[in-house]
Design an enzyme around this catalytic site. Structure first.
Site, short mmCIF file in Angstrom:
data_model
loop_
_atom_site.label_atom_id
_atom_site.label_comp_id
_atom_site.label_asym_id
_atom_site.label_seq_id
_atom_site.Cartn_x
_atom_site.Cartn_y
_atom_site.Cartn_z
N ASN A 68 -19.40 10.00 0.50
CA ASN A 68 -20.55 9.30 -0.10
C ASN A 68 -21.63 10.35 -0.35
OD1 ASN A 68 -22.80 7.78 -0.69
ND2 ASN A 68 -22.95 6.81 1.32
N LYS A 99 -24.39 10.04 -1.78
CA LYS A 99 -25.76 9.49 -1.81
C LYS A 99 -26.51 10.06 -3.03
CE LYS A 99 -25.38 8.85 3.10
NZ LYS A 99 -26.01 8.64 4.37
N HIS A 123 -23.79 -0.76 2.34
CA HIS A 123 -24.21 0.43 3.09
C HIS A 123 -25.54 0.14 3.77
CE1 HIS A 123 -25.55 4.46 4.06
NE2 HIS A 123 -24.29 4.83 3.96
N GLU A 180 -28.12 1.83 4.16
CA GLU A 180 -29.33 2.22 3.41
C GLU A 180 -29.67 1.16 2.36
OE1 GLU A 180 -27.96 6.18 2.39
OE2 GLU A 180 -28.08 6.69 4.51
N GLU A 196 -20.19 1.76 10.48
CA GLU A 196 -21.19 2.82 10.42
C GLU A 196 -22.40 2.44 11.27
OE1 GLU A 196 -20.63 5.49 6.74
OE2 GLU A 196 -22.08 3.95 6.26
N GLY A 199 -26.62 10.25 9.26
CA GLY A 199 -27.53 11.32 8.87
C GLY A 199 -28.39 11.84 10.00
N SER A 248 -22.33 10.78 10.72
CA SER A 248 -22.29 12.18 11.17
C SER A 248 -20.88 12.69 11.47
CB SER A 248 -23.23 12.38 12.36
OG SER A 248 -24.57 12.05 12.01
P1 PGA Z 1 -23.55 10.88 7.26
O1 PGA Z 1 -23.58 9.57 6.35
O2 PGA Z 1 -22.12 11.34 7.31
O3 PGA Z 1 -24.45 11.86 6.55
O4 PGA Z 1 -24.07 10.49 8.59
C1 PGA Z 1 -22.56 8.60 6.42
C2 PGA Z 1 -22.82 7.49 5.44
O5 PGA Z 1 -23.98 7.11 5.25
O6 PGA Z 1 -21.88 6.94 4.85
#
Ligand code: PGA
Length: 249
Positions: free
Chosen positions: A9, A11, A94, A96, A166, A172, A211
């Site tokens: 992803n 982003k 997601h 976010e 997640e 992140g 992460s």
């Molecule tokens: P990250 O993000 O690997 O940077 O923690 C995962 C995601 O949001 O799908």
């Protein structure tokens, strides 16, 4: 046997030139073995990245999708458009999107249905916040997010979907769920689905996200209910991402 999947992803990162270099390196390095690899660039780059992926084993996915079919929805992109642009997958729900753009369980369920109706495979994200984990309601939250989709789409729809666990506190942040924490959540999700339909629960592909890096991927993917990863930051570096894919095979 569930085929492992690693989805990147991106982003809101990357521009045309660096995307092209990243994809070139991924194509060169990807062995077309047993792990399914998906990359999810921003909407505006889907077409171009999709052209680059043509005749490779790497699949294209979108980071979100509109719940509506077509019409006056300025700024939105429909599932049929994504399919037309070459996508096979679409991420829905997601954290976010849930947190920053106020997408609630009902909207996520409609997006899931819209994606499937256009022939896309939804990658449904679920996960708790740190506050929810500390309060001991992790399973309530994940269960609610999952049930909202099952209520609208039906459990059989999960045969044509992927679910990503997640934990919001791990996205992140550099804080990864321990393999045991991931396994516990995944086993819960699989059990929840299997209680409705044992075959669909047993076959459901469950990705861990939060992460994931080359250094922790093998341990996470080694857990019995972890079938791969949804990778954010580490999907922007070809070497790192390829090592994560290798850990899934
Ligand atoms: P990250 O993000 O690997 O940077 O923690 C995962 C995601 O949001 O799908």
């Amino acid at each position: 046997m569930r085929r492992p999947v690693v989805a990147g992803n991106w982003k809101m990162h990357g521009m045309r030139a660096e995307n092209a270099r990243l994809v070139e390196a991924l194509i060169e390095g990807a062995d077309d073995a047993s792990c399914e690899v998906v990359i999810c660039p921003p909407f505006v780059y889907l077409w171009e990245t999709g052209r680059q992926l043509k005749d490779t084993t790497i699949a294209l996915g979108a980071q979100s999708v509109c719940a509506e079919v077509q019409g006056a929805f300025t700024g939105e992109v429909s599932a049929a458009m994504l399919k037309d642009a070459g996508c096979r997958y679409a991420i829905v729900g997601h954290s976010e999107r849930r947190q920053l753009y106020y997408e609630d369980d009902a909207l996520v369920a409609r997006k899931f249905v819209a994606a499937q109706a256009a022939g896309l495979v939804p990658i449904l994200c679920v996960g708790e916040t740190l506050e929810e984990r500390d309060r001991g309601v992790t399973e309530d939250v994940i269960g609610r997010q999952l049930d909202a989709v099952i209520a609208v789409a039906g459990v059989t729809a999960l045969a044509r979907a992927i679910v990503a666990y997640e934990p919001v506190w791990a996205i992140g942040t550099g804080k990864t769920a321990t393999p045991d924490q991931a396994q516990a959540a995944h086993a819960f999700i699989r059990g929840r689905v299997a209680a409705r339909d044992a075959n669909i629960g047993g076959g459901l592909r469950l990705l861990y996200g939060g992460s994931v890096k080359a250094a922790n991927a093998a341990e996470l993917f080694g857990k019995p209910d972890v079938d791969g990863g949804l990778v954010g930051g580490a999907s922007l570096k070809a070497d790192e991402f390829l090592r994560i894919c290798a850990a899934a095979t």
